[in-house]
Design an enzyme around this catalytic site. Structure first.
Site, PDB file in Angstrom:
ATOM      1  CG  ASP A  56     -37.554  84.093  22.146  1.00 49.35           C
ATOM      2  OD1 ASP A  56     -37.080  83.402  21.225  1.00 49.35           O
ATOM      3  OD2 ASP A  56     -37.897  83.619  23.245  1.00 49.35           O
ATOM      4  CG  ASN A 109     -37.529  77.018  20.716  1.00 45.23           C
ATOM      5  OD1 ASN A 109     -38.653  76.570  20.933  1.00 45.23           O
ATOM      6  ND2 ASN A 109     -36.464  76.588  21.368  1.00 45.23           N
ATOM      7  CG  ASP A 331     -36.218  81.489  32.735  1.00 44.56           C
ATOM      8  OD1 ASP A 331     -36.342  80.293  32.383  1.00 44.56           O
ATOM      9  OD2 ASP A 331     -36.935  82.390  32.274  1.00 44.56           O
ATOM     10  CD  GLU A 359     -35.965  78.472  25.821  1.00 45.80           C
ATOM     11  OE1 GLU A 359     -36.290  79.666  25.735  1.00 45.80           O
ATOM     12  OE2 GLU A 359     -36.142  77.791  26.870  1.00 45.80           O
ATOM     13  CG  HIS A 403     -31.577  81.703  25.736  1.00 46.68           C
ATOM     14  ND1 HIS A 403     -32.013  82.742  26.519  1.00 46.68           N
ATOM     15  CD2 HIS A 403     -32.556  80.762  25.827  1.00 46.68           C
ATOM     16  CE1 HIS A 403     -33.191  82.456  27.033  1.00 46.68           C
ATOM     17  NE2 HIS A 403     -33.543  81.252  26.627  1.00 46.68           N
ATOM     18  NE  ARG A 404     -33.378  81.994  30.618  1.00 45.02           N
ATOM     19  CZ  ARG A 404     -33.194  83.304  30.567  1.00 45.02           C
ATOM     20  NH1 ARG A 404     -31.991  83.807  30.806  1.00 45.02           N
ATOM     21  NH2 ARG A 404     -34.188  84.120  30.274  1.00 45.02           N
ATOM     22  CE  LYS A 429     -35.877  81.098  23.785  1.00 45.18           C
ATOM     23  NZ  LYS A 429     -36.913  81.092  22.742  1.00 45.18           N
TER      24      LYS A 429
END
Length: 443
Positions: A56, A109, A331, A359, A403-404, A429
């Protein structure tokens, strides 16, 4: 600033039972992308420290370089020197490729880069095309575009109405008043705030409805203040931005990423271990630092210093929170969802409608993968309820290029079951070295 990250198809995490040690989290993604853009708009030379190197942030940095901003990066990307424009970015100064009459920027993204650059580039002059990967084409941008159009911007959609890619035929923005909905993404408001000082007159931004992820807006205001622009607001619903020019503070240190810190802290809570995370602490300006309060309520012992947090997990199951409204920490709330697997009763996480436009559709993705490890899960448009299983199940976890999802589900292995994570390189990311750090102190 290239990101030639290797993309293995999967990583197998063995069954783990303990988690003890110390690690340092990388710089904040949210702050890194904000200060890269504001430094480019500012008057003077800014030296940035402890930047995050990730997909990112690389997209943002490369975009600024291709727009003619003078950016010098250290080899490991953690340091940068940026000579600011002291004015809006002008496409006439960009060397256009192949005879094109527009500057084309590919942003992967990276939602913060797409939204913030869409607003910032409307301030200048020239034609800009902003595009990204397939998931970016599904992430809404209409509310921001409508707000910018009301300020005089000429923005059109190149494919699907309401979604990137977009074409910006820039010729500056008027000031005055503008409204934007606050319940879809705080990134719309962040984008308007960052560009506001360069509008033709002072700008009043009114937020319609509920403002989600308010801590991210406070983070934006903090960065702007460091660069000389102080925004007045009324209860985070009406913002009054003066006309002005960002001025470099000289040096700017990016603090560690509080969202990234949630994973090792949660690991200690799950395993009954003790972990000290360096880089975030009581001085942290990010909203996700509130995750430590969740850990305390679930039975972990937490101590903090200015730039460190230490978590000692309880012996036995974590305490259920019953219902937890996560609107302030969307998040880190994904980490809370995995903690719920280890709780002594069901948990409902609410206030997460924004998960649907991240995402991936994170509510649907989280529900699907939690079921694989044995949980019963119920979902609504803005909540998820998790019934912890009596026994966790080994599973292969799909990450949906999110990613998370990859980082959260690595924690399940601490329940003593092997977990296979598909496409683990999606962590590039925000935290490219996550699995190295995670496994280094896990046993």
């Amino acid at each position: 600033m290239d990101t030639p990250f290797f993309r293995p198809s999967n990583i197998q995490i063995p069954a783990l039972k303990s988690y003890n040690g110390e690690l340092r989290v990388p710089g904040s993604k949210s702050i890194t992308n904000r200060v890269l853009l504001v430094s480019a708009l500012a008057a003077g030379t800014t030296r940035l420290h402890n930047l995050l190197k990730s997909d990112d942030t690389s997209y943002m940095g490369e975009a600024l370089k291709s727009l003619g901003v003078h950016v010098e990066m250290s080899e490991d990307f953690t340091e940068a020197v940026i000579e600011g424009c002291g004015a809006p970015i002008d496409a006439q100064t960009v060397l256009l490729e192949d005879g094109k009459n527009f500057a084309g920027l590919y942003l992967g993204n990276a939602g913060t880069a797409m939204r913030s650059l869409c607003a910032a580039l409307a301030l200048g002059h020239g034609v800009f095309h902003l595009s990204g990967e397939e998931r970016m084409k599904e992430r809404p941008i209409r509310d921001l575009v409508d707000a910018l159009r009301s300020l005089g911007a000429d923005i059109s959609y190149l494919e699907t109405e309401g979604f990137p890619p977009v074409c910006i035929n820039a010729h500056g923005l008027k000031g005055g008043s503008v409204s934007v909905r606050g319940n879809i993404s705080s990134q719309y408001l962040t984008a308007l705030l960052i560009c506001a000082p360069y509008a033709e007159s002072p700008l009043h931004i009114h937020v319609e409805g509920e403002l989600i992820s308010a801590p991210y807006i406070l983070l934006t205001l903090d960065v702007m203040k460091h660069f000389g622009i102080e925004v007045k607001h009324a209860d985070l619903m009406d913002f009054y931005v003066p006309k002005g020019v960002y001025k470099t503070p000289g040096d700017y240190m990016v603090e560690g990423d509080a969202s990234s810190a949630s994973y090792p802290l949660a690991a200690a809570a799950i395993a009954g271990g003790k972990v000290r995370v360096l880089g975030v602490g009581t001085d942290c300006r990010q909203g996700d630092i509130a995750f430590v309060d969740v850990l305390k309520k679930m039975g972990a012992a937490v101590t903090m210093g200015p730039d460190w947090v230490e978590c000692t997990g309880p012996q036995g199951k974590l305490k259920s929170l019953g219902e937890f409204n996560a609107v302030e920490i969307p998040d880190a709330a994904m980490t809370v969802a995995v903690l719920a697997l280890f709780a002594d009763a069901p948990m409902t996480i609410s206030g997460i409608a924004s998960w649907r436009v991240k995402e991936t559709d994170r509510i649907a993705a989280m529900a699907a993968e939690l079921r694989k490890v044995g949980a019963e899960v119920r979902e609504t448009t803005d909540s998820i309820t998790i019934f912890p299983p009596e026994n966790l199940q080994p599973a292969t976890i799909e990450t949906y290029n999110d990613h998370r999802m990859a980082m959260c589900f690595s924690l399940v292995a601490l329940g003593g079951v092997p977990i296979k994570i598909m496409d683990p390189a999606c962590i590039n990311k925000t935290y490219p070295k996550y699995f190295d750090d995670f496994l280094r102190i896990a046993k």
